[in-house]
Design an enzyme around this catalytic site. Sequence first.
Site, PDB file in Angstrom:
ATOM      1  N   GLN A  44      -4.363  -2.315   9.679  1.00 56.15           N
ATOM      2  CA  GLN A  44      -4.149  -3.573   8.957  1.00 56.15           C
ATOM      3  C   GLN A  44      -4.725  -4.742   9.765  1.00 56.15           C
ATOM      4  O   GLN A  44      -4.431  -4.892  10.947  1.00 56.15           O
ATOM      5  CB  GLN A  44      -2.641  -3.771   8.698  1.00 56.15           C
ATOM      6  N   ASP A  96     -10.546   2.298   4.344  1.00 61.16           N
ATOM      7  CA  ASP A  96     -10.941   0.908   4.058  1.00 61.16           C
ATOM      8  C   ASP A  96     -12.456   0.784   3.868  1.00 61.16           C
ATOM      9  O   ASP A  96     -12.938  -0.261   3.439  1.00 61.16           O
ATOM     10  CB  ASP A  96     -10.501  -0.022   5.203  1.00 61.16           C
ATOM     11  N   LYS A 135       0.845  -1.204   0.000  1.00 64.99           N
ATOM     12  CA  LYS A 135       0.000   0.000   0.000  1.00 64.99           C
ATOM     13  C   LYS A 135       0.879   1.251   0.000  1.00 64.99           C
ATOM     14  O   LYS A 135       0.575   2.236  -0.676  1.00 64.99           O
ATOM     15  CB  LYS A 135      -0.947  -0.017   1.212  1.00 64.99           C
TER      16      LYS A 135
END
Length: 291
Positions: free
Chosen positions: A98, A121, A54
């Site tokens: 994460q 997200d 990312k």
Amino acid sequence: MAARVLDGKAIAADFLMALKERSASVAERLGRQPHLVAVLVGDDPASRVYVRNKERAAEKADVRSTLLTLPSSTSETDLVSRLQALNVDPKVDGVLVQLPLPKGIHEPAILRAVSPDKDVDCFHPLNVGLLAEGSPFLLPCTPAAVLEILRRSNVPLEGANVVVVGRSNIVGKPLALLLIQKEVGATVTVCHTQTRNLAEEVRRGDVVVAAAGRAGLITAEMLKPGAVVIDVGTNRGADGRLVGDVDFQAAVDVASAISPVPGGVGPMTCALVVRNTVEAAARRAGFKAAS
Ligand code: NAP
């Protein structure tokens, strides 16, 4: 004839290149680059790789990224207060935690602790609600990655039968919501472990999206000849290599197009995290949402 292989890496590279322009306009207005903070709790090697990917994607679109690493002994309360600090930091536009988190930390509580404005997200219930309502602000990354790969590969979706295997909150469910939007117009079947006859359902798919996390679940015999197959699954094969949910070697002779693992949905998911960071920053800068 062998299927066209849908190159997620190349599609993601184009996507990030195009995003640079928007990123630059936002940076000009804010007086700084859009900024993503990734929070990594513990030392899971796979999570480290995902976060690094990312960060690399962010670099390609001139988005700043910072990694906040916390020990696996971090308590839920500590993590929540770290997130609250990021939520009010005016120099941070996007925050991602994460997954998976170490045992003992209640994941839903953490996902709710990220401000909806910075929730790149798209896991916060408010953003999930906006998506369900048909007016999303940020897009769920893996589902949007699937849609972007299909669109950029000119796969017709209006009226198409799309079979999604998996109903998780991260992939299957939000993907179904995206696909039934009027602008997309697919007819969607969502399969799971209570589906009576998976093979029969999959065979109806003009497009099949496999997101079960079971290596080899989707065989060539299950596919309609000419189907387009998107493999979201990431599983470790017996030899330690990364494999999808689809028997790629056999499916390539039946499908008309297929995304590989690795090099399919993964790179595009990272690109969507970056896109969401730019959009979160754009909103902060007073820009209208990108179409
Ligand atoms: P998950 O939470 O474990 O959900 C898996 C879903 O698949 C569940 O709905 C489950 O059904 C269904 N399923 C499992 N086995 C099945 C079977 N034999 N027949 C029918 N349905 C079955 O996983 P996830 O988070 O959605 O992730 C799915 C896969 O995608 C994993 O391999 C993950 O690593 C990968 N992934 C990749 C990316 C990427 O960027 N490439 C991103 C996210 C996830 P039930 O609901 O009935 O249990």
